[in-house]
Design a protein around this motif. Structure first.
Motif, PDB file in Angstrom:
ATOM      1  N   ARG A  10      -2.832 -19.772  34.821  1.00  0.00           N
ATOM      2  CA  ARG A  10      -1.987 -19.511  33.668  1.00  0.00           C
ATOM      3  C   ARG A  10      -0.840 -20.525  33.570  1.00  0.00           C
ATOM      4  N   ALA A  11      -0.971 -21.594  34.335  1.00  0.00           N
ATOM      5  CA  ALA A  11       0.111 -22.582  34.384  1.00  0.00           C
ATOM      6  C   ALA A  11       0.272 -23.286  33.040  1.00  0.00           C
ATOM      7  N   CYS A  34      -6.955 -21.961  30.081  1.00  0.00           N
ATOM      8  CA  CYS A  34      -7.215 -20.933  29.077  1.00  0.00           C
ATOM      9  C   CYS A  34      -6.627 -19.597  29.525  1.00  0.00           C
ATOM     10  N   GLU A  35      -5.923 -18.944  28.625  1.00  0.00           N
ATOM     11  CA  GLU A  35      -5.334 -17.651  28.967  1.00  0.00           C
ATOM     12  C   GLU A  35      -6.387 -16.542  28.995  1.00  0.00           C
ATOM     13  N   LYS A  36      -7.547 -16.763  28.391  1.00  0.00           N
ATOM     14  CA  LYS A  36      -8.605 -15.743  28.372  1.00  0.00           C
ATOM     15  C   LYS A  36      -9.490 -15.796  29.609  1.00  0.00           C
ATOM     16  N   CYS A  37      -9.989 -17.014  29.962  1.00  0.00           N
ATOM     17  CA  CYS A  37     -10.948 -17.097  31.066  1.00  0.00           C
ATOM     18  C   CYS A  37     -10.495 -17.985  32.219  1.00  0.00           C
ATOM     19  N   GLY A  38      -9.392 -18.710  32.054  1.00  0.00           N
ATOM     20  CA  GLY A  38      -8.903 -19.579  33.119  1.00  0.00           C
ATOM     21  C   GLY A  38      -9.544 -20.956  33.126  1.00  0.00           C
ATOM     22  N   GLY A  39     -10.409 -21.237  32.138  1.00  0.00           N
ATOM     23  CA  GLY A  39     -11.047 -22.548  32.060  1.00  0.00           C
ATOM     24  C   GLY A  39     -10.060 -23.648  31.715  1.00  0.00           C
ATOM     25  N   VAL A  40     -10.500 -24.867  31.864  1.00  0.00           N
ATOM     26  CA  VAL A  40      -9.662 -26.030  31.563  1.00  0.00           C
ATOM     27  C   VAL A  40      -9.628 -26.254  30.055  1.00  0.00           C
ATOM     28  N   LEU A  41      -8.422 -26.510  29.546  1.00  0.00           N
ATOM     29  CA  LEU A  41      -8.258 -26.777  28.118  1.00  0.00           C
ATOM     30  C   LEU A  41      -8.345 -28.277  27.855  1.00  0.00           C
ATOM     31  N   VAL A  42      -9.088 -28.634  26.813  1.00  0.00           N
ATOM     32  CA  VAL A  42      -9.260 -30.028  26.424  1.00  0.00           C
ATOM     33  C   VAL A  42      -8.486 -30.258  25.137  1.00  0.00           C
ATOM     34  N   TYR A  43      -7.711 -31.331  25.096  1.00  0.00           N
ATOM     35  CA  TYR A  43      -6.892 -31.647  23.925  1.00  0.00           C
ATOM     36  C   TYR A  43      -7.788 -32.108  22.784  1.00  0.00           C
ATOM     37  N   GLU A  85     -13.005 -25.412  27.714  1.00  0.00           N
ATOM     38  CA  GLU A  85     -14.351 -25.924  28.001  1.00  0.00           C
ATOM     39  C   GLU A  85     -15.344 -24.794  28.237  1.00  0.00           C
ATOM     40  N   GLU A  86     -14.847 -23.676  28.777  1.00  0.00           N
ATOM     41  CA  GLU A  86     -15.725 -22.572  29.145  1.00  0.00           C
ATOM     42  C   GLU A  86     -16.075 -21.663  27.971  1.00  0.00           C
ATOM     43  N   CYS A  87     -15.038 -21.113  27.307  1.00  0.00           N
ATOM     44  CA  CYS A  87     -15.286 -20.073  26.298  1.00  0.00           C
ATOM     45  C   CYS A  87     -15.005 -20.514  24.865  1.00  0.00           C
ATOM     46  N   GLY A  88     -14.419 -21.710  24.674  1.00  0.00           N
ATOM     47  CA  GLY A  88     -14.147 -22.203  23.332  1.00  0.00           C
ATOM     48  C   GLY A  88     -12.878 -21.656  22.695  1.00  0.00           C
TER      49      GLY A  88
END
Length: 153
Positions: free
Chosen positions: A5-6, A19-28, A37-40
């Motif tokens: 959640r950083a 990502c606040e929903k699944c913890g995946g990495v966010l792409v700009y 990248e994970e859940c869109g």
């Protein structure tokens, strides 16, 4: 601190990294928008939040934008100074030119002072060119290998 959640700060804009929903990495994706990248799932940095709010609430003032988005007044004013947004229909809330103090709607300088500033930069570049001072080569003359700018005593 939960790294998933950083949110890290570059300047005063808070940019999400996970990502606040699944913890995946966010792409700009651009214009303050990030996609997981994970859940869109889409998230926004401070600029994206303000931009989206202004798309739907044209002419909103800094206080309204801040209350609705959670972005600080200072961050919004910095975005205006960086020419990301412009003040319109504002009663007394203009920002001031950093050189002459004139009211301006965005940026740091009024058009007159900006022209003056660029003329001064050009003149300084001409002066340096005439005096033979140029950048590069980490302080050595290329043809002889001697150090530049060392004055003989």
């Amino acid at each position: 601190m939960d790294m998933r959640r950083a949110i890290f700060s570059m300047g005063e804009l808070h940019r999400p990294s996970y990502c606040e929903k699944c913890g995946g990495v966010l792409v700009y994706k651009g214009l303050g928008e990030y996609e997981c990248e994970e859940c869109g799932h889409q998230e926004y940095d401070d600029y994206g939040k303000v931009r989206n709010y202004l798309d739907e609430h044209k002419g909103a003032n800094v206080a309204e934008i801040s209350d609705a988005t959670g972005v600080t007044h200072k961050s919004i004013r910095d975005m205006i100074k960086d020419n990301r947004f412009e003040i319109i229909n504002n009663a007394g809330g203009y920002i001031r030119c950093e050189m002459c103090g004139a009211n301006i709607s965005s940026g740091r300088l009024c058009s007159k002072c900006e022209q003056l500033y660029h003329r001064q930069l050009e003149e300084e570049a001409r002066r340096m060119r005439k005096s033979g001072i140029q950048g590069g080569s980490e302080g050595f003359r290329e043809e002889t290998g001697e150090r530049r700018f060392i004055r003989e005593r």
